[in-house]
Write a protein that holds these residues in place. Structure first.
Motif, PDB file in Angstrom:
ATOM      1  N   GLU A  83      47.035  55.309  26.071  1.00 58.05           N
ATOM      2  CA  GLU A  83      48.282  55.321  26.822  1.00 58.05           C
ATOM      3  C   GLU A  83      48.972  56.667  26.669  1.00 58.05           C
ATOM      4  O   GLU A  83      48.935  57.274  25.592  1.00 58.05           O
ATOM      5  CB  GLU A  83      49.216  54.205  26.339  1.00 58.05           C
ATOM      6  CG  GLU A  83      48.646  52.810  26.499  1.00 58.05           C
ATOM      7  CD  GLU A  83      49.586  51.753  25.960  1.00 58.05           C
ATOM      8  OE1 GLU A  83      50.549  52.111  25.248  1.00 58.05           O
ATOM      9  OE2 GLU A  83      49.364  50.560  26.240  1.00 58.05           O
ATOM     10  N   GLY A  84      49.581  57.119  27.738  1.00 49.13           N
ATOM     11  CA  GLY A  84      50.312  58.374  27.691  1.00 49.13           C
ATOM     12  C   GLY A  84      51.233  58.521  28.889  1.00 49.13           C
ATOM     13  O   GLY A  84      51.150  57.758  29.853  1.00 49.13           O
ATOM     14  N   GLN A  85      52.111  59.500  28.799  1.00 49.16           N
ATOM     15  CA  GLN A  85      53.024  59.814  29.889  1.00 49.16           C
ATOM     16  C   GLN A  85      52.632  61.160  30.496  1.00 49.16           C
ATOM     17  O   GLN A  85      52.206  62.072  29.779  1.00 49.16           O
ATOM     18  CB  GLN A  85      54.469  59.879  29.379  1.00 49.16           C
ATOM     19  CG  GLN A  85      54.961  58.610  28.729  1.00 49.16           C
ATOM     20  CD  GLN A  85      55.159  57.484  29.718  1.00 49.16           C
ATOM     21  OE1 GLN A  85      55.542  57.723  30.859  1.00 49.16           O
ATOM     22  NE2 GLN A  85      54.912  56.253  29.281  1.00 49.16           N
ATOM     23  N   GLY A 107      56.998  61.076  37.790  1.00 48.85           N
ATOM     24  CA  GLY A 107      56.565  60.661  36.471  1.00 48.85           C
ATOM     25  C   GLY A 107      55.648  59.456  36.568  1.00 48.85           C
ATOM     26  O   GLY A 107      55.763  58.626  37.473  1.00 48.85           O
ATOM     27  N   ALA A 108      54.718  59.358  35.612  1.00 48.68           N
ATOM     28  CA  ALA A 108      53.739  58.271  35.656  1.00 48.68           C
ATOM     29  C   ALA A 108      53.337  57.860  34.252  1.00 48.68           C
ATOM     30  O   ALA A 108      53.375  58.666  33.312  1.00 48.68           O
ATOM     31  CB  ALA A 108      52.499  58.686  36.456  1.00 48.68           C
ATOM     32  N   ALA A 109      52.964  56.600  34.126  1.00 55.70           N
ATOM     33  CA  ALA A 109      52.358  56.082  32.904  1.00 55.70           C
ATOM     34  C   ALA A 109      50.850  56.110  33.105  1.00 55.70           C
ATOM     35  O   ALA A 109      50.328  55.512  34.055  1.00 55.70           O
ATOM     36  CB  ALA A 109      52.839  54.664  32.625  1.00 55.70           C
ATOM     37  N   ARG A 128      47.005  55.349  31.980  1.00 58.16           N
ATOM     38  CA  ARG A 128      46.198  54.417  31.216  1.00 58.16           C
ATOM     39  C   ARG A 128      44.735  54.868  31.291  1.00 58.16           C
ATOM     40  O   ARG A 128      44.154  54.905  32.373  1.00 58.16           O
ATOM     41  CB  ARG A 128      46.319  52.992  31.756  1.00 58.16           C
ATOM     42  CG  ARG A 128      47.744  52.432  31.690  1.00 58.16           C
ATOM     43  CD  ARG A 128      48.148  52.155  30.245  1.00 58.16           C
ATOM     44  NE  ARG A 128      49.461  51.544  30.155  1.00 58.16           N
ATOM     45  CZ  ARG A 128      50.578  52.204  29.918  1.00 58.16           C
ATOM     46  NH1 ARG A 128      50.545  53.540  29.794  1.00 58.16           N
ATOM     47  NH2 ARG A 128      51.729  51.601  29.820  1.00 58.16           N
ATOM     48  N   THR A 135      52.269  65.325  28.141  1.00 61.17           N
ATOM     49  CA  THR A 135      53.335  65.661  27.189  1.00 61.17           C
ATOM     50  C   THR A 135      52.799  66.374  25.957  1.00 61.17           C
ATOM     51  O   THR A 135      53.566  66.964  25.193  1.00 61.17           O
ATOM     52  CB  THR A 135      54.056  64.382  26.742  1.00 61.17           C
ATOM     53  OG1 THR A 135      53.093  63.461  26.200  1.00 61.17           O
ATOM     54  CG2 THR A 135      54.759  63.721  27.925  1.00 61.17           C
ATOM     55  N   ALA A 170      54.022  53.793  39.713  1.00 57.04           N
ATOM     56  CA  ALA A 170      54.193  54.605  38.499  1.00 57.04           C
ATOM     57  C   ALA A 170      53.025  54.551  37.528  1.00 57.04           C
ATOM     58  O   ALA A 170      53.146  55.078  36.420  1.00 57.04           O
ATOM     59  CB  ALA A 170      55.473  54.170  37.766  1.00 57.04           C
TER      60      ALA A 170
END
Length: 417
Positions: free
Chosen positions: A102-104, A115-117, A119, A173, A205
């Motif tokens: 998981e990351g941003q 912006g997105a999450a 996976r 990030t 997102a």
């Protein structure tokens, strides 16, 4: 012997009919009937929509996320995650365990940034996420598996002006050391496919990318951010969570889907209870109208009651006559409201489309309500509670006027006539 005799039913039905002398009383009775009908129908519709909303939303959440998440207290992630996954999948009630990174990140394309999450998952683990798997075609899965492309939602693709095969830029990030200092990691990927799972939050997102590519981008070499555990019965999650917690080491933390979404689930429960109480007031107001109309009817029928009493009718007989008169309003209104409410729930999609077409306004915006369609799930037990409550309030509202009718003194009334 029946509770109501044929004579009592005959008189009760006659008193319910409109006469010129009691026209105003009849109007109040019709308003009482309409109020109970509206209250019952509204309660059934609103509670069914809220049940459907909760079921659909939780179903989408559980479909795209594991029922249990295993996290590490170490910020570097979970080491030896494949071996741990094999140990967990052998537990009773567990059907699949998938590692995930998981990351941003910021997604850029066509001079637009969102912006997105992110996976990171293996292509074979996509099948465990049923809504996502069902929303993809074979070509998209093949490009994800063979070409290392990423999957984005249709809403995100629309915002960025992307189609399958186009390129996008992901800015993570995590910083990378360069000759110019530490800069954010940036990678360019092709869009392997787009998906539409019917939940706006995910469609707008979330970015799914191959596990190895996510590991390189977020610096998770030989580690995973979380192990997603899928169970056979998500509603009986507590027992399985305890078994998983006993199997993992002390440096790992286990959370089930209820714990991870506790605030949201509690908010839905509170909103549902409050709406039930508020809408019950509609039926309560209609019950008060029954009391008003019945008291006025009793006063206008004092002479008739006195004649019945002198002919040998008991106070209990008179009470049953007026009790049946008032309760009949509640029964008719409850039945009509139930039919209207169930029909509305059955055709709610068509009704929504018709109203949106006529008004030109979107009644159920996905950006606000998370889902793109208006769901409705009728709970028979809940409908039974609404019907029982409406009938009880109607009977209770008829009780006092009927008792007043039974206390009419024939001699007093006939002397004043």
């Amino acid at each position: 012997m029946r509770f109501f005799s044929p004579v009592e039913r005959l008189l009760a039905m006659r008193y319910m009919r409109s006469r010129r002398a009691e026209g105003f009383i009849s109007v109040i009775a019709w308003f009482s009937l309409a109020g109970i009908t509206l209250g019952v129908a509204t309660l059934i519709i609103v509670m069914s929509v809220m049940n459907g909303f909760r079921a659909e939303l939780i179903g989408r959440i559980l479909g795209l996320n594991g029922h249990i998440g295993v996290y590490s207290t170490d910020t570097r992630g979970i080491a030896h995650f494949d071996r741990l996954a094999v140990d967990i999948v052998d537990l009773p009630g567990v059907i699949a365990v998938t590692p995930q990174i998981e990351g941003q990140a910021m997604v850029s394309a066509s001079d637009v940034n969102v912006g997105a999450a992110v996976r990171g998952v293996r292509w074979s683990d996509l099948a465990a996420r049923r809504p996502l798997w069902n929303a993809l075609d074979e070509d998209s899965i093949a490009r994800f598996r063979d070409e290392g492309g990423v999957l984005i939602g249709k809403t995100m693709a629309l915002k960025l002006g992307l189609r399958t095969g186009d390129s996008l830029l992901l800015t993570g990030t995590r910083g990378e050391a360069t000759a110019f200092g530490t800069l954010p990691s940036r990678r360019k990927y092709r869009v392997a496919g787009t998906y539409d799972v019917g939940m706006h939050e995910y469609d707008s997102a979330f970015v799914f990318m191959p596990f190895d590519a996510a590991a390189g981008m977020f610096g998770m070499k030989d580690r995973a951010s979380v192990l997603e555990v899928y169970t056979a019965d998500p509603q009986m999650i507590t027992t399985t969570r305890v078994l998983v917690a006993d199997r993992v080491s002390d440096n790992l933390r286990v959370f089930d889907w209820v714990q991870r979404n506790r605030t949201f689930i509690n908010a839905l429960r509170v909103e549902r209870n409050v709406m039930f109480l508020i809408l019950t007031l509609i039926i309560l107001v209609a019950a008060f109208n029954i009391i008003s109309s019945m008291i006025m009817l009793v006063r206008s029928k004092n002479a008739d009651i006195a004649v019945l009493r002198t002919m040998g009718a008991s106070g209990a007989t008179v009470m049953r006559i007026f009790l049946m008169t008032g309760a009949s309003i509640g029964v008719a209104g409850t039945l009509a409201g139930t039919v209207i409410g169930l029909l509305f729930c059955w055709k709610i999609g068509s009704i929504q489309g018709f109203v949106e077409t006529v008004s030109g306004a979107e009644l159920f915006a996905a950006e606000i309500y998370f889902l793109s369609t208006l769901p409705a799930k009728v709970d028979p037990a809940e409908v039974g509670v609404v019907i029982g409550m409406a009938l009880f309030l109607s009977f209770l509202a008829s009780l006092y006027p009927a008792w007043r009718a039974s206390r009419v003194e024939p001699a007093e009334v006939l002397r004043n006539e």
